[in-house]
Design an enzyme around this catalytic site. Structure first.
Site, PDB file in Angstrom:
ATOM      1  N   CYS A 129      49.342  14.117  12.971  1.00  0.00           N
ATOM      2  CA  CYS A 129      47.883  14.121  12.169  1.00  0.00           C
ATOM      3  C   CYS A 129      47.974  13.765  10.720  1.00  0.00           C
ATOM      4  O   CYS A 129      47.117  12.969  10.326  1.00  0.00           O
ATOM      5  CB  CYS A 129      47.403  15.297  12.530  1.00  0.00           C
ATOM      6  SG  CYS A 129      48.523  16.982  11.965  1.00  0.00           S
ATOM      7  N   GLN A 156      47.362  21.649   5.091  1.00  0.00           N
ATOM      8  CA  GLN A 156      47.144  21.388   6.406  1.00  0.00           C
ATOM      9  C   GLN A 156      46.364  22.764   6.981  1.00  0.00           C
ATOM     10  O   GLN A 156      47.061  23.577   6.829  1.00  0.00           O
ATOM     11  CB  GLN A 156      48.190  21.057   7.256  1.00  0.00           C
ATOM     12  CG  GLN A 156      48.893  19.590   6.823  1.00  0.00           C
ATOM     13  CD  GLN A 156      50.161  19.223   7.467  1.00  0.00           C
ATOM     14  OE1 GLN A 156      51.053  18.668   7.164  1.00  0.00           O
ATOM     15  NE2 GLN A 156      50.217  19.309   8.694  1.00  0.00           N
ATOM     16  N   SER A 159      44.531  25.056  12.571  1.00  0.00           N
ATOM     17  CA  SER A 159      44.100  24.133  13.990  1.00  0.00           C
ATOM     18  C   SER A 159      45.073  23.502  14.263  1.00  0.00           C
ATOM     19  O   SER A 159      45.333  23.330  15.603  1.00  0.00           O
ATOM     20  CB  SER A 159      42.625  23.794  14.002  1.00  0.00           C
ATOM     21  OG  SER A 159      42.599  22.832  12.657  1.00  0.00           O
ATOM     22  N   GLY A 160      45.950  22.691  13.514  1.00  0.00           N
ATOM     23  CA  GLY A 160      46.979  22.088  13.547  1.00  0.00           C
ATOM     24  C   GLY A 160      48.226  22.697  14.634  1.00  0.00           C
ATOM     25  O   GLY A 160      48.828  21.939  15.282  1.00  0.00           O
ATOM     26  N   LYS A 214      58.559  13.483   9.713  1.00  0.00           N
ATOM     27  CA  LYS A 214      57.642  12.627  10.647  1.00  0.00           C
ATOM     28  C   LYS A 214      56.774  11.545   9.583  1.00  0.00           C
ATOM     29  O   LYS A 214      56.582  10.398   9.937  1.00  0.00           O
ATOM     30  CB  LYS A 214      56.448  13.399  11.201  1.00  0.00           C
ATOM     31  CG  LYS A 214      57.045  14.304  12.326  1.00  0.00           C
ATOM     32  CD  LYS A 214      55.871  15.335  13.194  1.00  0.00           C
ATOM     33  CE  LYS A 214      56.583  16.378  13.711  1.00  0.00           C
ATOM     34  NZ  LYS A 214      55.595  17.372  14.247  1.00  0.00           N
ATOM     35  N   HIS A 243      42.646  18.730   7.370  1.00  0.00           N
ATOM     36  CA  HIS A 243      43.775  18.330   6.413  1.00  0.00           C
ATOM     37  C   HIS A 243      43.413  17.785   5.285  1.00  0.00           C
ATOM     38  O   HIS A 243      42.666  16.764   5.221  1.00  0.00           O
ATOM     39  CB  HIS A 243      44.931  17.738   7.174  1.00  0.00           C
ATOM     40  CG  HIS A 243      45.676  18.290   8.237  1.00  0.00           C
ATOM     41  ND1 HIS A 243      45.330  19.619   8.580  1.00  0.00           N
ATOM     42  CD2 HIS A 243      46.660  17.909   9.036  1.00  0.00           C
ATOM     43  CE1 HIS A 243      46.337  20.069   9.617  1.00  0.00           C
ATOM     44  NE2 HIS A 243      46.871  18.947   9.944  1.00  0.00           N
TER      45      HIS A 243
END
Length: 338
Positions: A129, A156, A159-160, A214, A243
């Site tokens: 994301c 962030q 909900s991630g 990432k 985010h």
């Protein structure tokens, strides 16, 4: 008559539920929709009731597209069911992290590297994301002048991590406000209400977390540029959706701020909100539930001529996950690749 497709959504958590809503909102050409999860049940999504079927390989028979939901790179389902999806002749698009760095699997943001879609061999991966929103903003600038250095700090939303994290923040908040009772931490290692956690994922090489790596590795893969120097700090904040990222880049050539605004104003998927003198800049509360990547606070570094600062905000469950997967499928249809 336009062709319609048999679609299977695997996983019905925060991202899977959003996928189902987006398919309906965007009027994706569906012949049959099947939702798979660990157990059979009914789920209400967007005011409609859907039947959920227990996941099994035979449920993928006849599928054209298989969308693996996952949550923030959650692993497992795509690795388990990809062989069955390939056998069915389906194209799998994965929000999870199992295949992102596989050299045989294209990693795609349609606004950034749509040309890589055609290289697929039955599986396309959708990035993390935080990488998605960053590159939707940075890639158009990169096309003007290659980015040589990138430093990002992320803020962030919970909900991630999924529905349970949303519930944890909601439950912790009144307890912390009252100062009475114990704040229970079951999802995060520390209280998230009224706090920030400088850890997303586990710590790996050089003290960076999996989330931070990432953003580094996925960016290089999608821009096809291993020379970029990238470093990130990923932080969890007590926000439900959206985010935010502070992104600093150094380009090969000096790009005036006004030219950056021109580039981003014309960039697909970007909405410019950049009038700080009047209190206008991107905020998660305004991005929640929306599809765009919002960019503002654009400024030149006063000490580095080719340095630029950006503030980038997007809904992590929509563009950062569910929407990107569906946009890949839409692009395949538009390009006649399926």
């Amino acid at each position: 008559m336009p062709k319609k497709y048999n679609v299977v959504v695997v996983g019905i958590g925060a991202v899977g539920g959003e996928m189902v809503k987006i398919l309906d909102q965007r009027k994706f050409p569906i012949n049959q929709l099947k939702i798979l999860a660990r157990s059979s049940r009914e789920e209400e999504i967007g005011g409609r009731t859907y039947q959920v079927t227990a996941a099994a390989e035979e449920e993928l028979a006849g599928a054209d597209f298989v969308f693996f939901a996952g949550t923030e790179g959650a692993s497992g389902a795509s690795a388990t069911y990809l062989p069955a999806a390939k056998k069915a002749g389906a194209v799998s698009i994965d929000n999870g992290g199992d295949f992102r760095m596989d050299p045989e699997v294209p990693l795609v943001i349609p606004e950034v590297n749509p040309e890589d879609i055609s290289k697929h061999k039955g599986m396309i991966a959708s990035p993390n994301c935080s990488t998605i929103q960053m590159l939707v903003a940075v890639a158009p600038i990169y096309r003007e002048s290659p980015v040589r250095r990138l430093i990002a700090s992320t803020y962030q939303a919970v909900s991630g991590t999924g529905r349970d994290a949303i519930r944890e923040l909601r439950e912790q908040t009144p307890v912390a406000l009252s100062g009475e009772g114990e704040v229970i931490c079951s999802i995060y290692p520390h209280q998230i209400a009224f706090n920030v956690l400088p850890q997303i994922g586990s710590f790996k090489e050089y003290g960076f977390t999996t989330e931070e790596w990432k953003m580094d590795r996925e960016t290089r893969k999608m821009l096809h540029d291993d020379s970029m120097r990238i470093t990130c700090t990923a932080v969890r904040v007590p926000v439900f959706y959206g985010h935010a990222e502070s992104v600093y880049i150094e380009t090969e050539d000096v790009i005036p701020v006004e030219r950056v605004r021109e580039i981003l104003s014309a960039a697909p998927g970007v909405i410019l909100v950049d009038d700080p003198d009047n209190g206008e800049y991107p905020m998660p509360i305004d991005a929640a539930g929306k599809d765009a990547v919002y960019v503002g606070r654009i400024r030149q570094d006063p000490h580095v001529d080719n340095g630029l600062h950006l503030w980038v905000v997007s809904d992590n469950i929509r563009k950062g996950a569910a929407l990107n997967v569906i946009q890949i499928a839409e692009r395949m249809i538009a390009d006649g690749l399926v």
